[in-house]
Design a protein around this motif. Structure first.
Motif, PDB file in Angstrom:
ATOM      1  N   UNK A   4       0.831  -1.196   0.000  1.00  0.00           N
ATOM      2  CA  UNK A   4       0.000   0.000   0.000  1.00  0.00           C
ATOM      3  C   UNK A   4       0.867   1.247   0.000  1.00  0.00           C
ATOM      4  N   UNK A   5       0.469   2.221  -0.764  1.00  0.00           N
ATOM      5  CA  UNK A   5       1.121   3.529  -0.841  1.00  0.00           C
ATOM      6  C   UNK A   5       2.604   3.412  -1.185  1.00  0.00           C
ATOM      7  N   UNK A   9       9.326   3.656  12.571  1.00  0.00           N
ATOM      8  CA  UNK A   9      10.495   2.801  12.779  1.00  0.00           C
ATOM      9  C   UNK A   9      10.649   1.766  11.670  1.00  0.00           C
ATOM     10  N   UNK A  10      10.646   2.237  10.415  1.00  0.00           N
ATOM     11  CA  UNK A  10      10.639   1.333   9.278  1.00  0.00           C
ATOM     12  C   UNK A  10      12.001   0.723   8.984  1.00  0.00           C
ATOM     13  N   UNK A  11      13.060   1.293   9.444  1.00  0.00           N
ATOM     14  CA  UNK A  11      14.418   0.795   9.259  1.00  0.00           C
ATOM     15  C   UNK A  11      14.662   0.274   7.849  1.00  0.00           C
ATOM     16  N   UNK A  12      14.716  -1.044   7.693  1.00  0.00           N
ATOM     17  CA  UNK A  12      15.087  -1.647   6.413  1.00  0.00           C
ATOM     18  C   UNK A  12      13.903  -2.072   5.553  1.00  0.00           C
ATOM     19  N   UNK A  13      12.694  -1.741   5.953  1.00  0.00           N
ATOM     20  CA  UNK A  13      11.532  -2.229   5.210  1.00  0.00           C
ATOM     21  C   UNK A  13      11.503  -1.699   3.774  1.00  0.00           C
ATOM     22  N   UNK A  14      11.994  -0.486   3.543  1.00  0.00           N
ATOM     23  CA  UNK A  14      11.998   0.049   2.176  1.00  0.00           C
ATOM     24  C   UNK A  14      12.970  -0.725   1.285  1.00  0.00           C
ATOM     25  N   UNK A  30      13.717  -3.881   1.697  1.00  0.00           N
ATOM     26  CA  UNK A  30      13.074  -5.172   1.480  1.00  0.00           C
ATOM     27  C   UNK A  30      11.973  -5.064   0.423  1.00  0.00           C
ATOM     28  N   UNK A  31      11.187  -3.997   0.471  1.00  0.00           N
ATOM     29  CA  UNK A  31      10.127  -3.793  -0.522  1.00  0.00           C
ATOM     30  C   UNK A  31      10.736  -3.613  -1.908  1.00  0.00           C
ATOM     31  N   UNK A  32      11.827  -2.860  -2.019  1.00  0.00           N
ATOM     32  CA  UNK A  32      12.498  -2.688  -3.312  1.00  0.00           C
ATOM     33  C   UNK A  32      13.030  -4.027  -3.824  1.00  0.00           C
ATOM     34  N   UNK A  33      13.607  -4.828  -2.934  1.00  0.00           N
ATOM     35  CA  UNK A  33      14.085  -6.155  -3.315  1.00  0.00           C
ATOM     36  C   UNK A  33      12.931  -7.028  -3.802  1.00  0.00           C
ATOM     37  N   UNK A  34      11.813  -6.994  -3.070  1.00  0.00           N
ATOM     38  CA  UNK A  34      10.637  -7.766  -3.487  1.00  0.00           C
ATOM     39  C   UNK A  34      10.129  -7.307  -4.853  1.00  0.00           C
ATOM     40  N   UNK A  35      10.085  -5.978  -5.047  1.00  0.00           N
ATOM     41  CA  UNK A  35       9.640  -5.418  -6.338  1.00  0.00           C
ATOM     42  C   UNK A  35      10.434  -6.021  -7.489  1.00  0.00           C
TER      43      UNK A  35
END
Length: 180
Positions: free
Chosen positions: A67-68, A90-95, A97-102
């Motif tokens: 989302x978003x 507190x997203x730390x490394x989630x971005x 991980x999302x880029x890797x998933x993309x």
């Protein structure tokens, strides 16, 4: 004298309850990506631990719900759904991980959708749009009717609170649903 005791007891109880809710809701998920496999490990807590998530092969991932562009909601494979729901704080490394998933999902022919697409696939979106429209019209109608019959100066502050916080969010949802 009684009121002072009320606040002395209430504030620590509220703080303790808020801390317990935060501790219950927050979890640290460590995701390792190696050899085309995602391995999920929850950081252990004293109590309220989350269930373990079985590793998944990247080739098995059919759909990722984001989302978003920044909130990972689900990873859907052919045989299961894994709810992740990272928060905005507190997203730390989630971005990362999302880029890797993309990039990985696109290479394997998977798709990336958002929660509104999931609702649409399940057939809920049309009804959600109707309910949202009724809520918007009702809230505005009630405030206008109350203002006409009682006078706008006698509208309770709670009504304006709803206008400031509820209506913009409902209008945003309405716009997003209509685009789908």
């Amino acid at each position: 004298m009684q009121k002072s005791y009320f606040w002395i007891v209430s504030i620590p109880m509220f703080a303790g309850l808020s801390g317990l809710i935060y501790y219950f809701a927050k979890g640290d998920l460590i995701v390792d990506f190696d050899d085309e496999t995602l391995r999920f490990t929850w950081k252990k807590k004293l109590i309220f631990n989350y269930d373990a998530i079985e590793p998944i092969s990247v080739k098995d991932i059919k759909t990722v719900v984001i989302d978003q562009g920044e909130l990972l909601r689900k990873i859907i494979t052919s045989d299961r759904e894994i709810n992740i729901s990272n928060g905005k704080l507190l997203m730390k490394d989630s971005q990362k991980f999302i880029a890797l998933l993309h990039s990985t999902i696109k290479q394997n022919g998977g798709r990336i959708i958002d929660s509104w697409d999931v609702w649409q696939e399940k057939g809920y979106l049309k009804w959600a749009l109707r309910i949202n429209t009724v809520v918007i019209v009702s809230v505005v109608g009630l405030i206008v009717a109350f203002g006409i019959f009682k006078g706008f100066d006698k509208i309770p502050p709670a009504s304006f609170f709803m206008l400031i916080f509820l209506l913009p969010q409902m209008l945003l949802y309405h716009k997003q649903m209509k685009e789908k």
